[in-house]
Each structure stands twice: as C-alpha cells, then as structure tokens.
Design a protein around this motif. Structure first.
Motif, PDB file in Angstrom:
ATOM      1  N   ARG A 301       0.862  -1.187   0.000  1.00  0.00           N
ATOM      2  CA  ARG A 301       0.000   0.000   0.000  1.00  0.00           C
ATOM      3  C   ARG A 301       0.894   1.232   0.000  1.00  0.00           C
ATOM      4  NH1 ARG A 301      -5.130   0.378   1.315  1.00  0.00           N
ATOM      5  NH2 ARG A 301      -5.104  -1.599   2.450  1.00  0.00           N
ATOM      6  N   ARG A 302       0.630   2.151  -0.889  1.00  0.00           N
ATOM      7  CA  ARG A 302       1.513   3.309  -1.069  1.00  0.00           C
ATOM      8  C   ARG A 302       0.873   4.592  -0.548  1.00  0.00           C
ATOM      9  NH1 ARG A 302       4.483   4.700  -6.780  1.00  0.00           N
ATOM     10  NH2 ARG A 302       5.146   2.534  -6.493  1.00  0.00           N
ATOM     11  N   ARG A 303       1.686   5.398   0.115  1.00  0.00           N
ATOM     12  CA  ARG A 303       1.221   6.729   0.550  1.00  0.00           C
ATOM     13  C   ARG A 303       2.229   7.765   0.048  1.00  0.00           C
ATOM     14  NH1 ARG A 303      -0.264   8.892   6.671  1.00  0.00           N
ATOM     15  NH2 ARG A 303      -1.058  10.919   6.011  1.00  0.00           N
ATOM     16  N   THR A 304       1.758   8.662  -0.804  1.00  0.00           N
ATOM     17  CA  THR A 304       2.653   9.710  -1.297  1.00  0.00           C
ATOM     18  C   THR A 304       2.848  10.766  -0.208  1.00  0.00           C
ATOM     19  OG1 THR A 304       0.777  10.858  -2.277  1.00  0.00           O
ATOM     20  CG2 THR A 304       2.032   9.399  -3.735  1.00  0.00           C
ATOM     21  N   LEU A 305       4.076  11.291  -0.137  1.00  0.00           N
ATOM     22  CA  LEU A 305       4.389  12.267   0.912  1.00  0.00           C
ATOM     23  C   LEU A 305       5.102  13.498   0.331  1.00  0.00           C
ATOM     24  CD1 LEU A 305       5.606   9.845   3.728  1.00  0.00           C
ATOM     25  CD2 LEU A 305       3.523  11.221   3.761  1.00  0.00           C
ATOM     26  N   PRO A 306       4.342  14.352  -0.363  1.00  0.00           N
ATOM     27  CA  PRO A 306       4.955  15.573  -0.903  1.00  0.00           C
ATOM     28  C   PRO A 306       5.498  16.471   0.205  1.00  0.00           C
ATOM     29  CG  PRO A 306       2.543  15.642  -1.098  1.00  0.00           C
ATOM     30  CD  PRO A 306       2.911  14.256  -0.690  1.00  0.00           C
ATOM     31  N   GLU A 307       4.986  16.277   1.434  1.00  0.00           N
ATOM     32  CA  GLU A 307       5.436  17.094   2.575  1.00  0.00           C
ATOM     33  C   GLU A 307       6.937  16.979   2.802  1.00  0.00           C
ATOM     34  OE1 GLU A 307       1.156  15.810   3.382  1.00  0.00           O
ATOM     35  OE2 GLU A 307       2.979  14.829   2.679  1.00  0.00           O
ATOM     36  N   LEU A 308       7.521  15.830   2.437  1.00  0.00           N
ATOM     37  CA  LEU A 308       8.961  15.615   2.676  1.00  0.00           C
ATOM     38  C   LEU A 308       9.837  16.547   1.846  1.00  0.00           C
ATOM     39  CD1 LEU A 308       9.087  11.706   2.890  1.00  0.00           C
ATOM     40  CD2 LEU A 308       9.536  13.315   4.740  1.00  0.00           C
ATOM     41  N   ALA A 309       9.275  17.076   0.753  1.00  0.00           N
ATOM     42  CA  ALA A 309      10.065  17.970  -0.110  1.00  0.00           C
ATOM     43  C   ALA A 309       9.760  19.444   0.164  1.00  0.00           C
ATOM     44  CB  ALA A 309       9.764  17.645  -1.577  1.00  0.00           C
ATOM     45  N   SER A 310       8.953  19.712   1.182  1.00  0.00           N
ATOM     46  CA  SER A 310       8.561  21.096   1.474  1.00  0.00           C
ATOM     47  C   SER A 310       9.738  21.907   2.026  1.00  0.00           C
ATOM     48  CB  SER A 310       7.420  21.100   2.504  1.00  0.00           C
ATOM     49  OG  SER A 310       7.147  22.412   2.942  1.00  0.00           O
ATOM     50  N   SER A 311       9.729  23.195   1.707  1.00  0.00           N
ATOM     51  CA  SER A 311      10.779  24.081   2.231  1.00  0.00           C
ATOM     52  C   SER A 311      10.401  24.573   3.640  1.00  0.00           C
ATOM     53  CB  SER A 311      10.964  25.284   1.303  1.00  0.00           C
ATOM     54  OG  SER A 311       9.723  25.957   1.155  1.00  0.00           O
ATOM     55  N   ASN A 312       9.135  24.338   4.033  1.00  0.00           N
ATOM     56  CA  ASN A 312       8.660  24.746   5.359  1.00  0.00           C
ATOM     57  C   ASN A 312       9.040  23.673   6.389  1.00  0.00           C
ATOM     58  OD1 ASN A 312       6.752  24.690   7.650  1.00  0.00           O
ATOM     59  ND2 ASN A 312       5.816  26.453   6.629  1.00  0.00           N
ATOM     60  N   PHE A 313       9.770  24.074   7.425  1.00  0.00           N
ATOM     61  CA  PHE A 313      10.275  23.117   8.416  1.00  0.00           C
ATOM     62  C   PHE A 313       9.149  22.313   9.076  1.00  0.00           C
ATOM     63  CE2 PHE A 313      11.195  22.117  12.887  1.00  0.00           C
ATOM     64  CZ  PHE A 313      12.283  21.273  12.721  1.00  0.00           C
ATOM     65  N   ASN A 314       8.070  23.004   9.472  1.00  0.00           N
ATOM     66  CA  ASN A 314       6.966  22.315  10.159  1.00  0.00           C
ATOM     67  C   ASN A 314       6.279  21.289   9.261  1.00  0.00           C
ATOM     68  OD1 ASN A 314       7.378  23.676  12.554  1.00  0.00           O
ATOM     69  ND2 ASN A 314       5.940  25.327  12.062  1.00  0.00           N
ATOM     70  N   VAL A 315       6.088  21.659   7.998  1.00  0.00           N
ATOM     71  CA  VAL A 315       5.441  20.743   7.038  1.00  0.00           C
ATOM     72  C   VAL A 315       6.355  19.544   6.791  1.00  0.00           C
ATOM     73  CG1 VAL A 315       4.598  20.480   4.661  1.00  0.00           C
ATOM     74  CG2 VAL A 315       4.092  22.578   5.944  1.00  0.00           C
ATOM     75  N   ARG A 316       7.654  19.826   6.647  1.00  0.00           N
ATOM     76  CA  ARG A 316       8.631  18.762   6.404  1.00  0.00           C
ATOM     77  C   ARG A 316       8.696  17.796   7.606  1.00  0.00           C
ATOM     78  NH1 ARG A 316      12.394  22.007   5.152  1.00  0.00           N
ATOM     79  NH2 ARG A 316      13.834  21.680   6.901  1.00  0.00           N
ATOM     80  N   SER A 317       8.660  18.366   8.807  1.00  0.00           N
ATOM     81  CA  SER A 317       8.694  17.543  10.026  1.00  0.00           C
ATOM     82  C   SER A 317       7.457  16.644  10.110  1.00  0.00           C
ATOM     83  CB  SER A 317       8.750  18.420  11.279  1.00  0.00           C
ATOM     84  OG  SER A 317       9.937  19.167  11.285  1.00  0.00           O
ATOM     85  N   LEU A 318       6.302  17.193   9.714  1.00  0.00           N
ATOM     86  CA  LEU A 318       5.068  16.408   9.684  1.00  0.00           C
ATOM     87  C   LEU A 318       5.232  15.242   8.709  1.00  0.00           C
ATOM     88  CD1 LEU A 318       2.004  16.003  10.328  1.00  0.00           C
ATOM     89  CD2 LEU A 318       1.528  17.509   8.392  1.00  0.00           C
ATOM     90  N   GLY A 319       5.832  15.529   7.537  1.00  0.00           N
ATOM     91  CA  GLY A 319       6.080  14.494   6.524  1.00  0.00           C
ATOM     92  C   GLY A 319       6.977  13.390   7.066  1.00  0.00           C
TER      93      GLY A 319
END
Length: 409
Positions: A301-319
């Motif tokens: 089962r696949r889950r895409t995580l665009p959050e990992l490429a975010s420049s925002n630290f909080n969004v990236r941490s969530l990813g």
C-alpha cells in the motif's frame, strides 16, 4: 503500475463482501438503556450548571466563549492565557492550566464532558437506531491515508473508552437473546510490527519471550532488572514505545511523562542506544520516503508524501513523522483487513451461524448463538493470529459477554 495489484486482489476486493455483510447485519443496541443514561447525564449537567453559577455569582450561557471569558477573567479575575480575535480563549488546554486557581474550572470541564457524551453519543446514537433495533454503520475502506477502515453514520470507532463514564456506552451494544458477543483485540500490533520491520533483536526477543514489552523496555533504558521497574518507570517506557512510531520529540514526550525537555531528550537517546535497529529503520524510512516521494506498507500500500520535499520546516517535520508511522500503522490496517476476510470465510466454511459484525481499529466483534461460542471463539482467535507471518508472534485474546462492555473485558 504501482505494484498494488496483489493488495487489491487479496485484501481490498474480498473485504468488500465482508463490509457489506457487516453493514447489512448491524449491531443490536439497548435503546432503553441509552435513553436512561441520557436522563442521568441531563441530571448531572444540571448539577454542574448550578455549581458554575454558584461559583461565578450569576447565571449566564456557559456555552458562549464570550460570556464564559467575561465570567472567568473579568468577574472572577483568573489569570488570562491567550486571546483570540473574538476575546479570551476558553479551550480545554487553557482551562486545564487554570484548574488550580478556582473550583469553577473543574465544574466547567465536567459540564463539557457530560454535554459531549449526551449530544454526540446519546442523541447521536438514538437518531440512527433502525426499525430492527440495530445500528447499521457505514464502513469505508478507502477513506484514510494509512488504509485503516473508517466508520460513519454513526462513527462506531469513536465510542469513548478512555473514561469510565464514556466506556459505559459499550454496555448498550448487546447480543440478542440466547446469543453472545465475542471480542478479540490485537495486542500491541504496531509495536510488534516495529519489531518485525526494523528487525531490532532486543525488541524481537522481548516479544518472543512473552515479556511485558513496556517493563522490558524500561529495564533496558534504566539498566535495571525487570522486577525493579516501578509502575512510573514502566509508564514512561510505554509513552516512548508508542510515541516512537509517531516520531515523538523531546518536547512532546516531556509533556506526556511530566519531566523536563532535557530529561525527555536523554530518554529518547537512551532508547535508541538500546534499540539501534529501531533508530536505523526510522532514519532509513524517512530517507527512502524523501527519495521516492512515497512510503509503502509490507503489503505494497503506497502513501505519497509531498510534505517531505517542502521548504517549510513544520510541514517537512510532519512528513517525516508520517513516513515513520505509515508503514507501521498501514501494515496493521492491512493485517486486520486480512484477518476480517479470513474470519468471515472460515465462519461460513464451517457452517456456523456466527457473524462478524464490527471492526474498531485492532478489534473484531462476532455475534454468535450461545451454543457456538467455543467454536466461533477458536475461529476468531486462530484466524487473527494467523493473518500474518512475522518475526514475532501476533497476539489476540478472545473474550465473550452479552454486551460489548462485558466482552471487551
């Protein structure tokens, strides 16, 4: 193209029939019991309201944040915390921080608890009881990002369990006359999956030996023999064990177990020193998620995580936290789905009248005639435990009772 054909054919398509059957059958409820509980809550609400008015000195609308803010911070002079656009904040967190300043706070929090139980569960459940006296929830297998089954109209996965008062609702989910409910719950499935996927030898050994995993973790972290681990130390280890798969940080852990951020940080570092396989798994999973743009469960089962490429630290941490957690929580979701298909098919194959009627997170509930109790319990336990081959055993204990509350044990 994304390698999820097997997941579709082996888990999701067969599950459609199981969920359709569960929705059709529904679960019997004690309508009179729910109504009586509602009356009890109304009485308790009235008592809390009177206590609030006595403390404040006048009557007002407790449900109005504006009027409540004025009563607490202007008339009673309690220390203000944060302000919102519309005035003083009166959310649960703010009120909890003021508990020691005035007895009125305890009454307000209790009032809100009774109110939520009454409106969401008493009124909410009574609204959806069918003519057959049963509640027919809708189960959705494709709604959540991790693959967990969700439930709606009503959401039976939200029936409260954490408080004694809330858990009483389970007393009103009942077996028909002459029948019984069987309840089986996977024990610590996410931690068992963490042990399996990470391959951490110390964690795998703890599960294989049948040790209490939280006591065993505390013993390793604190360098104590297991018999010297106090309830408080075990509790701290439990918070870390469950928090680790959600990428818990020192700040959150310090709040959870009531220590300083520095102590919590040392605790996490010590944990990883004792379970190096877990640390390696978490780091590698985040890295793979970053490279691929997605993470997968053991079943593909696949889950895409665009959050990992975010420049925002909080969004990236969530990813990063989602990357750590999804393979564990998602695989647990896949396994419970597999177990449901196996239980459903075997009950039919053995010609039993027992029926799978409810799934809540890691828990399955079967309704069966009293004379089938032993055989159906055997099927339920065996099929749940046999749903996956892991490095550590899957554990699922079966209990029975005439109500969900009694069967849950």
């Amino acid at each position: 193209a994304e390698g999820m054909g097997k997941l579709l054919d082996d888990i999701e398509f067969p599950l459609c029939e199981v969920l359709a059957s569960m929705e059709h059958i529904g679960i019997l409820v004690d309508r009179n019991g729910i109504e009586a509980f509602g009356q009890e809550l109304q009485t308790a609400l009235g008592a809390e309201l009177r206590a609030i008015y006595d403390e404040v000195g006048y009557e007002f609308n407790v449900n109005s944040p504006k009027q409540l803010g004025k009563a607490l911070f202007e008339d009673l002079g309690l220390p203000t915390r944060k302000k919102t656009k519309s005035g003083y904040s009166t959310n649960a967190e703010t009120l909890e921080s003021l508990r020691d300043y005035s007895p009125v706070i305890g009454h307000i929090l209790q009032y809100r608890t009774y109110q939520k139980l009454n409106s969401t569960y008493v009124e909410g459940l009574l609204k959806v009881v069918g003519v057959d006296g049963r509640i027919h929830s809708t189960f959705n297998q494709t709604e959540t990002r991790t693959g967990r089954i969700s439930s709606g109209e009503p959401n039976l996965q939200n029936i409260p369990v954490r408080t004694e008062l809330g858990s009483r609702f389970r007393k009103y989910f009942i077996a028909p006359q002459g029948e019984t409910l069987l309840d089986a719950d996977y024990s610590q499935i996410e931690l068992r999956l963490l042990a399996h996927i990470s391959g951490d030898e110390a964690m795998c050994e703890a599960f294989r030996s049948g040790a209490d995993i939280h006591r065993s973790t505390a013993a390793r972290i604190y360098g104590l023999p297991p018999e010297q681990v106090t309830p408080a130390l075990r509790s701290s280890a439990k918070a870390v064990n469950f928090g680790i798969v959600y990428g818990i940080g020192a700040f959150s852990l310090s709040k959870d177990i009531g220590v300083s951020v520095k102590e919590a940080d040392a605790f996490i570092k010590n944990y990883f020193a004792n379970f190096p396989g877990v640390k390696k798994y978490l780091d590698e999973t985040v890295e793979q998620g970053r490279e691929n743009g997605y993470v997968t469960t053991l079943y593909g089962r696949r889950r895409t995580l665009p959050e990992l490429a975010s420049s925002n630290f909080n969004v990236r941490s969530l990813g990063e936290r989602m990357a750590m957690n999804t393979p564990i929580q998602g695989t647990a979701a896949d396994i419970i789905k597999l177990a449901m298909v196996r239980v459903y098919r075997r009950l039919k194959a053995e010609g039993l009248r027992a029926r799978l009627i409810l799934q809540v997170h890691d828990e399955l509930i079967v309704e069966c005639p009293a004379e089938e109790k032993e055989r159906a319990a055997k099927v339920l336990g065996e099929e749940m435990r046999g749903a996956a081959e892991l490095r550590v055993p899957l554990s699922a204990d079966v209990n029975s009772g005439t109500t969900w509350y009694a069967a849950k044990g």
